[in-house]
Write an enzyme that holds these catalytic residues in place. Structure first.
Site, PDB file in Angstrom:
ATOM      1  N   ASP A 416       0.826  -1.208   0.000  1.00 24.52           N
ATOM      2  CA  ASP A 416       0.000   0.000   0.000  1.00 24.52           C
ATOM      3  C   ASP A 416       0.864   1.264   0.000  1.00 24.52           C
ATOM      4  OD1 ASP A 416      -2.393   1.399   0.186  1.00 24.52           O
ATOM      5  OD2 ASP A 416      -3.157   0.174   1.828  1.00 24.52           O
ATOM      6  N   ASP A 480     -10.538   1.992  -3.755  1.00 25.41           N
ATOM      7  CA  ASP A 480     -11.110   1.637  -2.452  1.00 25.41           C
ATOM      8  C   ASP A 480     -12.624   1.664  -2.507  1.00 25.41           C
ATOM      9  OD1 ASP A 480      -8.924   1.008  -1.015  1.00 25.41           O
ATOM     10  OD2 ASP A 480      -8.774   2.881   0.098  1.00 25.41           O
TER      11      ASP A 480
HETATM   12  C1  DGJ Z   1      -5.926   1.519   1.794  1.00 27.21           C
HETATM   13  C2  DGJ Z   1      -6.202   0.386   0.852  1.00 27.21           C
HETATM   14  O1  DGJ Z   1      -6.625   0.860  -0.372  1.00 27.21           O
HETATM   15  C3  DGJ Z   1      -7.211  -0.556   1.492  1.00 27.21           C
HETATM   16  O2  DGJ Z   1      -7.555  -1.571   0.586  1.00 27.21           O
HETATM   17  C4  DGJ Z   1      -6.620  -1.118   2.743  1.00 27.21           C
HETATM   18  O3  DGJ Z   1      -5.519  -1.929   2.432  1.00 27.21           O
HETATM   19  C5  DGJ Z   1      -6.219   0.014   3.683  1.00 27.21           C
HETATM   20  N1  DGJ Z   1      -5.398   0.988   3.039  1.00 27.21           N
HETATM   21  C6  DGJ Z   1      -5.485  -0.524   4.876  1.00 27.21           C
HETATM   22  O4  DGJ Z   1      -5.032   0.461   5.698  1.00 27.21           O
END
Ligand code: DGJ
Length: 676
Positions: A416, A480
């Protein structure tokens, strides 16, 4: 000089120079000027040059001469030298068999003093019929919204200054004619292969000439070439298509699929724990999830954020990549075994380029962040960016992540990147370029140490999806936003460049966490099918009927991923705005799977028929509707008869089509078409 970028031309080209030699206009040069690829002011060019920089205020303007030229089949290499500015530039063009053009360049300092490179942009000429551009804008949870606009005199610039490509990064900048659609018309597409700061430019000069270009956006003084040093510019990856926007996608997808590093294994159906449990996980809860996952047919489970030292929420722990005994007193081995014993792979989340001030790492090495002067950049999600251009920080992340991987059966990591880089200094100089190279190096080293390791590039959803990082990673987290209605558009445009099997597409919860919208399982499942499919929902809470539907959908995905991940993506030019009709067609046109997605209510009672381009015109096909995850919400008394299955010719399917059913908004279903 690049004289033509467009449809292939054949035959005798000797007279082309004469054919296009410009007339001399009033109030103009006495002789025509030919600024060439380097677009230099010294050669009469009045737009933005290809290269700019200086040697402490000198060598600020260049006049390069071609010193070498190689041309072999689809490869051209040109060497330029400017002995006054003491620079050498080598530009190469490679056209692959799919029609994808790669422009690469190096800039070498031949002098004894430092040369400060401000900018190197790859440019391509645009013909006058290209009157519009299409690029993409976005934010967290709403990436890649198309922006189509007229090209006017001046420069249209799309910049990324986040230190990652970003949610607002344009995955491509595409010039179009007014008529270009998904299925037809000309398109001139460019995509910059870089994950740091970048810019795209479309320039129309007052002389009427127009061009499209892109390059790395260098911060002040970021790229100082010492004597003998070379800068390698990110490649520009371009496609001309005479078959509309789908022709552009087809070329990009074919190129991506032909790479050695393209994932070869079937894309496993994935369950990610984030929207199922967020930080609230432990062995018990994960086991419960695993049991249901196994029942529905999941093949990979990814343990997301929250497993490592002091990470109970997003305020602490980043930087300390050791398992937290407070949550995992027995370590991760027992849960991995539990998962593996059910025939499921295990994956783990990291965010290696980041650090929380509340972490052992930051307490030990506050100097390892990207910063300028004595300023600590403002926090974002309570975190700072680790300067992995610093060897100490790089090694810390590499060794800690490597140790976790070496000690467990982990073949997959989700990596991430949840904040932007600002004021991102490395030892007093701008550090984004170095940081971008460092993450490529880190990914390469992790893969070298752990053969077979797959990496998912995530950045608060889809903020690091680009053709630079793509050679180091195996999957992108598209957004997301797991709300299927919004995902339809996000996926539709991300796949403009990226092949669907590289895009994570998950069934989210019944009530979308990002929008609060309640969507039928059939809508969520139909949307998630067109990518590297998965589930991101606490399915221990799913009803028995939903689990049954998840299992049949999982099997449908497994049965059809061969086609979905190799065929040609088709976005039908459906004449009404209330729906998308899109799908994947086998290259031999023997089969296709489409989705009819009703986004909003219809205006008229009977929507436009569904027509399917690209089928074998003389062959007969069976067309039918299928519902592997249950039926959508219909708004009609009797559904169209064809949905139960009829036989029609390819030409009838493309010219007459079949009646579109009336659905409630935000509903979708699948259509299978197979040669009879
Ligand atoms: C942002 C990501 O896009 C999510 O899928 C998840 O992994 C969160 N961070 C975790 O903190």
């Amino acid at each position: 000089m690049i004289q033509h970028w467009g449809a292939p031309i054949h035959g005798d080209l000797a007279s082309v120079q004469t054919a296009i030699r410009p007339s001399i206009a009033n109030s103009s040069w006495d002789e025509p000027q030919f600024p060439g690829i380097m677009r230099e002011s010294s050669r009469g060019f009045l737009g933005r040059p290809t290269l700019s920089g200086h040697r402490n205020g000198k060598a600020w303007s260049t006049k390069f001469e071609v010193t070498d030229f190689h041309h072999q089949k689809n490869h051209v290499a040109v060497t330029f030298r400017d002995l006054h500015a003491e620079l050498e530039v080598v530009i190469t063009f490679d056209l692959d068999i799919h029609g994808v053009l790669f422009q690469r360049a190096t800039v070498k300092n031949l002098g004894n003093t430092d040369y400060c490179l401000n900018e190197f942009i790859h440019w391509l000429p645009l013909p006058k019929e290209a009157t519009q551009t299409l690029d993409f804008a976005g934010r967290w949870s709403n990436e890649r919204n198309p922006q189509r606009k007229e090209i006017a005199t001046g420069t249209w610039v799309r910049e990324s200054r986040e230190g990652r490509s970003g949610h607002n990064f344009s995955i491509a900048d595409i010039a179009l004619t007014t008529q270009t659609s998904f299925q037809s018309g000309s398109a001139w597409a460019t995509s910059i292969a870089w994950s740091g700061n970048s810019h795209y430019l479309v320039e129309k000069l007052f002389d009427g000439s127009q061009s499209i270009g892109a390059g790395e956006l260098l911060l002040p003084g970021e790229l100082i070439l010492a004597s003998g040093q070379t800068y390698e510019a990110p490649a520009l990856v371009s496609v001309f298509s005479a078959q509309g926007l789908d022709g552009v996608s087809a070329a990009y997808h074919s190129y991506l699929r032909a790479r050695d590093v393209h994932p070869k294994k079937e894309r496993p159906l994935t369950l990610n724990t984030w929207e199922a449990l967020y930080f609230d996980h432990n062995e018990e809860k994960i086991k419960a999830l695993v049991d249901v996952a196994a029942e529905v047919g999941i093949e990979r489970i990814v343990l997301d954020d929250g497993w490592f030292h002091s990470r109970r929420n997003d305020r602490s722990g980043l930087g300390d990549w050791v398992i937290d005994p407070a949550v995992w007193p027995n370590g991760l081995s027992p849960i991995i075994k539990y998962i593996n014993d059910k025939g499921i792979e295990f994956g783990l989340w990291f965010e290696g380029e980041m650090v929380n001030p509340d972490s052992d790492l930051y307490r030990a090495h506050p100097e390892w962040i990207l910063y300028e002067a004595d300023r600590v950049p403002p926090l974002w999600r309570h975190q700072l960016v680790l300067d992995i251009g610093h060897e100490g920080a790089f090694n810390h992340v590499l060794e800690q992540t490597s140790a976790v991987l070496a000690a467990h059966n982990i073949g997959y990591i989700k990596w991430d990147h949840n904040r932007v880089l600002i004021d991102a200094g490395h030892l007093g100089a701008a550090g984004v370029h170095r940081q971008t190279q460092a993450i490529y190096r880190l990914f390469a080293e992790l893969k070298k140490r752990h053969p077979g390791l797959e990496i998912e590039s995530c950045a608060s959803g889809g903020a690091r999806i680009d053709l630079g990082v793509i050679d180091y990673v195996d999957r992108f987290w598209t957004s997301d936003n797991n709300d299927a209605l919004e995902r339809q558009t996000i996926q539709r445009w991300t796949a403009q460049v990226i092949a669907p099997e590289l895009l994570g597409t998950h069934i989210g919860p019944t009530h979308g966490h990002q929008t609060g919208r309640t969507l039928e399982l059939s809508m969520r499942a139909t949307t998630a099918l067109f990518g590297h499919a998965g589930i991101e929902w606490n399915i221990t809470e799913a009803t028995p009927e939903e689990r049954k539907h998840l299992a049949t959908w999982a099997q449908y995905y497994k049965n059809n991923r061969g086609l979905l991940h190799s065929g040609k993506m088709v976005r039908v030019d459906y004449p009404e705005a209330h729906a998308y009709l899109h799908g994947v067609r086998a290259h031999d046109a023997s089969r296709a799977i489409f989705a009819y997605v009703q986004l909003t209510p219809t205006v008229s009672i009977h929507p436009s028929p569904l027509k399917f381009p690209g089928l074998d015109q003389t062959a007969n096909y069976v067309i039918k509707a299928v519902f592997p995850a249950g039926k959508p919400r219909f708004m009609l008394i009797t559904p169209p008869e064809w949905m139960a299955g009829i036989t029609m010719s390819g030409s009838a399917l493309s010219s007459i089509g079949v009646t579109a059913p009336i659905l409630a908004p935000a509903n979708a279903f699948l259509i299978e078409i197979s040669k009879a």
